[in-house]
Design a protein around this motif. Structure first.
Motif, PDB file in Angstrom:
ATOM      1  N   GLN A  57       0.833  -1.203   0.000  1.00 32.85           N
ATOM      2  CA  GLN A  57       0.000   0.000   0.000  1.00 32.85           C
ATOM      3  C   GLN A  57       0.868   1.253   0.000  1.00 32.85           C
ATOM      4  O   GLN A  57       0.564   2.231  -0.679  1.00 32.85           O
ATOM      5  CB  GLN A  57      -0.924  -0.023   1.216  1.00 32.85           C
ATOM      6  CG  GLN A  57      -1.924   1.139   1.246  1.00 32.85           C
ATOM      7  CD  GLN A  57      -2.884   1.026   2.410  1.00 32.85           C
ATOM      8  OE1 GLN A  57      -2.774   0.106   3.236  1.00 32.85           O
ATOM      9  NE2 GLN A  57      -3.806   1.958   2.494  1.00 32.85           N
ATOM     10  N   SER A 116       2.203   1.652  -3.480  1.00 29.65           N
ATOM     11  CA  SER A 116       1.170   2.123  -4.402  1.00 29.65           C
ATOM     12  C   SER A 116       0.901   3.599  -4.206  1.00 29.65           C
ATOM     13  O   SER A 116       0.716   4.355  -5.157  1.00 29.65           O
ATOM     14  CB  SER A 116      -0.105   1.307  -4.203  1.00 29.65           C
ATOM     15  OG  SER A 116      -1.150   1.798  -5.011  1.00 29.65           O
ATOM     16  N   GLN A 117       0.884   4.030  -2.936  1.00 27.13           N
ATOM     17  CA  GLN A 117       0.657   5.446  -2.674  1.00 27.13           C
ATOM     18  C   GLN A 117       1.800   6.291  -3.188  1.00 27.13           C
ATOM     19  O   GLN A 117       1.609   7.434  -3.611  1.00 27.13           O
ATOM     20  CB  GLN A 117       0.457   5.655  -1.167  1.00 27.13           C
ATOM     21  CG  GLN A 117      -0.850   5.057  -0.641  1.00 27.13           C
ATOM     22  CD  GLN A 117      -0.987   5.208   0.862  1.00 27.13           C
ATOM     23  OE1 GLN A 117      -0.051   5.676   1.533  1.00 27.13           O
ATOM     24  NE2 GLN A 117      -2.160   4.842   1.399  1.00 27.13           N
ATOM     25  N   GLN A 120       3.430   5.549  -5.917  1.00 26.91           N
ATOM     26  CA  GLN A 120       3.322   5.608  -7.380  1.00 26.91           C
ATOM     27  C   GLN A 120       2.135   6.448  -7.840  1.00 26.91           C
ATOM     28  O   GLN A 120       2.137   6.968  -8.947  1.00 26.91           O
ATOM     29  CB  GLN A 120       3.189   4.189  -7.941  1.00 26.91           C
ATOM     30  CG  GLN A 120       4.450   3.349  -7.776  1.00 26.91           C
ATOM     31  CD  GLN A 120       4.281   1.943  -8.314  1.00 26.91           C
ATOM     32  OE1 GLN A 120       3.192   1.574  -8.725  1.00 26.91           O
ATOM     33  NE2 GLN A 120       5.357   1.176  -8.310  1.00 26.91           N
ATOM     34  N   GLU A 121       1.034   6.566  -7.052  1.00 29.34           N
ATOM     35  CA  GLU A 121      -0.125   7.375  -7.431  1.00 29.34           C
ATOM     36  C   GLU A 121       0.231   8.854  -7.338  1.00 29.34           C
ATOM     37  O   GLU A 121       0.782   9.306  -6.319  1.00 29.34           O
ATOM     38  CB  GLU A 121      -1.303   7.056  -6.520  1.00 29.34           C
ATOM     39  CG  GLU A 121      -1.952   5.705  -6.808  1.00 29.34           C
ATOM     40  CD  GLU A 121      -3.189   5.483  -5.968  1.00 29.34           C
ATOM     41  OE1 GLU A 121      -3.443   6.321  -5.072  1.00 29.34           O
ATOM     42  OE2 GLU A 121      -3.902   4.482  -6.195  1.00 29.34           O
ATOM     43  N   LYS A 122      -0.094   9.570  -8.404  1.00 33.37           N
ATOM     44  CA  LYS A 122       0.206  10.992  -8.470  1.00 33.37           C
ATOM     45  C   LYS A 122      -1.064  11.765  -8.780  1.00 33.37           C
ATOM     46  O   LYS A 122      -1.864  11.362  -9.631  1.00 33.37           O
ATOM     47  CB  LYS A 122       1.258  11.268  -9.546  1.00 33.37           C
ATOM     48  CG  LYS A 122       2.571  10.535  -9.332  1.00 33.37           C
ATOM     49  CD  LYS A 122       3.263  10.954  -8.035  1.00 33.37           C
ATOM     50  CE  LYS A 122       4.584  10.226  -7.867  1.00 33.37           C
ATOM     51  NZ  LYS A 122       5.270  10.613  -6.604  1.00 33.37           N
ATOM     52  N   LYS A 123      -1.266  12.851  -8.092  1.00 32.36           N
ATOM     53  CA  LYS A 123      -2.408  13.738  -8.309  1.00 32.36           C
ATOM     54  C   LYS A 123      -1.956  14.940  -9.133  1.00 32.36           C
ATOM     55  O   LYS A 123      -0.944  15.566  -8.810  1.00 32.36           O
ATOM     56  CB  LYS A 123      -2.996  14.186  -6.986  1.00 32.36           C
ATOM     57  CG  LYS A 123      -3.596  13.056  -6.166  1.00 32.36           C
ATOM     58  CD  LYS A 123      -4.146  13.555  -4.852  1.00 32.36           C
ATOM     59  CE  LYS A 123      -5.330  14.481  -5.078  1.00 32.36           C
ATOM     60  NZ  LYS A 123      -5.961  14.900  -3.810  1.00 32.36           N
ATOM     61  N   ASN A 178      -1.865   6.189 -11.660  1.00 33.01           N
ATOM     62  CA  ASN A 178      -0.929   5.189 -11.152  1.00 33.01           C
ATOM     63  C   ASN A 178       0.139   4.996 -12.223  1.00 33.01           C
ATOM     64  O   ASN A 178      -0.084   4.339 -13.232  1.00 33.01           O
ATOM     65  CB  ASN A 178      -1.670   3.886 -10.872  1.00 33.01           C
ATOM     66  CG  ASN A 178      -0.809   2.898 -10.099  1.00 33.01           C
ATOM     67  OD1 ASN A 178       0.388   3.145  -9.882  1.00 33.01           O
ATOM     68  ND2 ASN A 178      -1.402   1.786  -9.705  1.00 33.01           N
ATOM     69  N   LYS A 227       2.854   4.156 -14.819  1.00 31.22           N
ATOM     70  CA  LYS A 227       3.399   2.956 -15.430  1.00 31.22           C
ATOM     71  C   LYS A 227       4.235   3.371 -16.625  1.00 31.22           C
ATOM     72  O   LYS A 227       3.956   4.393 -17.270  1.00 31.22           O
ATOM     73  CB  LYS A 227       2.287   2.010 -15.860  1.00 31.22           C
ATOM     74  CG  LYS A 227       1.473   1.442 -14.700  1.00 31.22           C
ATOM     75  CD  LYS A 227       0.396   0.487 -15.191  1.00 31.22           C
ATOM     76  CE  LYS A 227      -0.415  -0.063 -14.021  1.00 31.22           C
ATOM     77  NZ  LYS A 227      -1.473  -0.993 -14.487  1.00 31.22           N
TER      78      LYS A 227
END
Length: 458
Positions: A41, A44-45, A47-50, A85, A87
């Motif tokens: 988790q 993943s956080q 890698q996640e971009k806002k 996310n 990639k």
């Protein structure tokens, strides 16, 4: 004894403390499942971009911007943010109805992530084209054609074929005779019933036991044309529709010699038997044929076993002769004799006793150069009808009645047609004359006038 036990407990405690210390200091010890989920988790956080989407002119956030990133797609929220996310090897597509669309490569997307925002430029003008729906219909959308099958040829009433056409119902006063068509609520004289565009008949019976379609022999018909509405003025005026029975074309120049046909059929309920036949000869310039049909039936039984009065006897025979007497000029004449005997009409106060009809049709077809044609037709239809109530044994019958009626129809038609610039042009005129006469004789069988005879003009 007790001293040995105490020493063993101390050794066991020290051994457990050493193992725990070794596990804590050993980083290669296995992790629990909960620790693995927490680690995934966190990754993943990371890698996640806002990214916030902003109007480049007003610097306000833009919501409902559509984005597509690989298999991921969605819209920006009310604060203008989209969440990706990351990639490798994927591109980002941004689109909005009021802004210019943009596509960002993987390298460009990394720069945007560092900035944390995407600027969209409003469209100067945007034109939405109207949606057009085109429906292509057939050339004969206003008309309908139905061919005559082998089973239809043995029918004694042409109304049996009209029942198969969508939109046409009928008034039926007998089980096997006198089908009177109704089209879109129009009936009787509101429909123009013709044979080969000209021949017609007038019902002699005041109750229409003999409608015009009953005088047409189906074994001489090739197809039926239904011209909807009052606009088909080619075959004369009609308020509801024109129903044109087109005669069969037997003449073929490449098939000279004798020809013939015999058909038959029957129905178990009512003991109905039907037959029809045609025989003739032809060559390149002449055609001669004889035709006939005969049908007879008795009363039939309904589902409850009750007898329904529907007996009838119907026949027709005729002759046709035609020839090309002059090159480009075809002349023909057709004479038919129809008869009906003892037809039951349970829905009417009387039954048909006799019905005798003569139809005569003379035609000339001229073909000129340049696809021009001239058709001229003359016809006569003579109907002699008689009906009575002699077979009605009603206890409350107050008298005997006999009605005799005659109708005569005469007319002609001239039509010139040509083809010019892929269009068919017609010019013509027609004349129809109808006349009718009839008398009803009544003889009361009770009351003060019993035995006297009264004649009424029908």
């Amino acid at each position: 004894m007790s001293m040995k036990i105490t020493t063993s407990l101390v050794v066991l405690i020290l051994l457990c403390i050493g193992i725990s210390a070794q596990s804590a200091s050993n980083p290669s010890a296995p992790k629990t499942q909960q620790q693995q989920q927490q680690q995934q988790q966190q990754q993943s956080q990371q890698q996640e971009k806002k990214i916030k989407i902003i109007n480049s002119h007003t610097h306000q956030v833009i919501e409902d911007v559509h984005f597509s990133y690989g298999k991921l797609s969605g819209f920006s929220d009310e604060d203008g943010f989209i969440i990706l996310n990351l990639k490798s090897g994927l591109t980002l597509t941004i689109s909005h109805l009021s802004y210019e669309p943009k596509v960002f490569t993987e390298a460009q997307l990394k720069q945007l992530i560092e900035m944390g925002r995407i600027y969209l430029t409003p469209r100067a003008t945007y034109r939405i084209e109207p949606v057009m729906v085109l429906a292509l219909g057939t050339a004969n959308h206003h008309s309908l054609e139905v061919g005559v099958s082998e089973t239809d040829r043995v029918q004694h009433d042409a109304g049996a074929l009209l029942k198969q056409i969508n939109g046409i119902s009928g008034i039926r006063k007998s089980g096997n005779y006198g089908f009177d068509p109704v089209f879109r609520g129009y009936k009787y004289d509101q429909l123009n019933i013709v044979f080969n565009g000209v021949q017609t008949a007038t019902a002699a019976c005041p109750n229409r036991m003999d409608p015009p379609v009953s005088q047409i022999a189906l074994n001489q018909v090739e197809r039926v044309e239904v011209l909807k509405g009052p606009h088909a003025l080619r075959y004369g005026p009609a308020f509801g529709a024109t129903i044109n029975f087109v005669g069969s074309t037997i003449h073929e120049e490449d098939d000279p010699g004798w020809f013939g046909r015999v058909s038959g059929g029957g129905e178990g309920n009512g003991s109905v038997a039907r037959t029809e036949a045609i025989v003739g000869t032809q060559n390149e310039n002449l055609l001669f044929s004889l035709n006939g049909a005969y049908s007879k039936g008795d009363d039939y039984e309904d589902g409850n076993g009750n007898k329904v009065a529907s007996a009838f006897e119907r026949g027709t025979f005729g002759v046709y002769a035609g020839g090309e007497l002059v090159q480009g000029q075809w002349y023909d004449i057709a004479i038919n004799r129809n008869f009906a005997r003892d037809v039951d009409f349970p829905a009417l106060p009387m039954d048909m006793r006799t019905d005798d009809t003569w139809t005569i049709n003379v035609n000339n077809k001229s073909v000129f150069k340049g696809h021009s044609k001239l058709n001229t037709s003359l016809y006569a239809t003579l109907v002699d009808h008689e009906m009575d109530n002699f077979d009605r044994y009603y206890e409350d019958r107050k008298g005997l009645a006999v009605t005799t009626a005659k109708t005569e129809s005469f007319g002609g038609r001239v039509e010139w047609s040509t083809i010019h610039e892929n269009m068919h042009w017609y010019l013509g005129g027609d004349l129809k004359v109808h006349q009718a006469s009839g008398t009803r004789s009544r003889e009361p069988i009770m009351g003060p006038t019993a035995g006297r005879t009264f004649n009424d003009n029908v």
